[in-house]
Design an enzyme around this catalytic site. Sequence first.
Site, mmCIF file in Angstrom:
data_model
loop_
_atom_site.group_PDB
_atom_site.id
_atom_site.type_symbol
_atom_site.label_atom_id
_atom_site.label_comp_id
_atom_site.label_asym_id
_atom_site.label_seq_id
_atom_site.Cartn_x
_atom_site.Cartn_y
_atom_site.Cartn_z
ATOM 1 N N LYS A 151 -0.470 4.863 4.630
ATOM 2 C CA LYS A 151 -1.307 3.898 5.351
ATOM 3 C C LYS A 151 -0.694 3.612 6.712
ATOM 4 O O LYS A 151 0.492 3.262 6.821
ATOM 5 C CB LYS A 151 -1.462 2.608 4.547
ATOM 6 C CG LYS A 151 -2.489 1.644 5.145
ATOM 7 C CD LYS A 151 -2.804 0.515 4.187
ATOM 8 C CE LYS A 151 -3.852 -0.432 4.754
ATOM 9 N NZ LYS A 151 -5.137 0.255 5.037
ATOM 10 N N HIS A 199 0.833 -1.200 0.000
ATOM 11 C CA HIS A 199 0.000 0.000 0.000
ATOM 12 C C HIS A 199 0.871 1.254 0.000
ATOM 13 O O HIS A 199 2.090 1.186 0.193
ATOM 14 C CB HIS A 199 -0.928 0.026 1.222
ATOM 15 C CG HIS A 199 -2.094 -0.904 1.111
ATOM 16 N ND1 HIS A 199 -2.018 -2.231 1.461
ATOM 17 C CD2 HIS A 199 -3.359 -0.685 0.678
ATOM 18 C CE1 HIS A 199 -3.185 -2.812 1.258
ATOM 19 N NE2 HIS A 199 -4.019 -1.900 0.783
#
Length: 238
Positions: free
Chosen positions: A140, A136
């Site tokens: 995040k 990601h």
Amino acid sequence: MKIALIGYGKMGKMIEQIALSRGHEIVSIIDIDNLQDFDSPAFASADVAIEFTNPKVAYDNYLKAWSKGVKVVSGTTAWLKDHGDEVRNACANEGKTLFWASNFSVGVAIFSAVNKYLAKIMNGFPQYDVNMVETHHVHKLDAPSGTAITLAEQIVERLDRKEKWGLHETAPGTLRIDDVRRGEVPGIHTINYDSEADMITITHDAHSRQGFALGAVLAAEYTAEHQGLLTIDDMFSF
């Protein structure tokens, strides 16, 4: 349909665009600087509130929406451990409605169905070990991702040789999940079944957040006509 948005970051703005394009009305937008609007007539007029915030405030947001008679669709993760029992009770016994998913992408819903079926098959082939990698964007905060946890729990439920999942863990009986944080990657989930002879790999690679946002609006449309604790499995019958 009248929709309220709780959280107005990148996801909230994209959900707004898709909801409007599908003919819905955004009647209230609540973010960190106008929490008092939970008490507004505009918010109370919503059929469904779509919530994308953070684990520390998600459950409180549900309570505020429910107190106004508003159903909730939420993609916030990592609150279930602390408030799962309360949410299940509210939806089962108090007439509240929450559609929750760790990932609203239609592609991920299909990928999840494939994951469950593959794990069921691979239970009969113990020569294959399984691991997962989730990648990601650098912003995040949680790891592993909520989607990775959901996928891992599906595997553990179906593989007798795996008792639990663990981040970076290599102990016997543990499904190892590795996390990678890179650039602005929306989300990549890869599951590997590896043996001495070969490896079987399935991957979901999100090109943008658009699929997540569309799925959240589809969930809101579904939630407007249903009640209780709802999931992707209720909306899609694979």
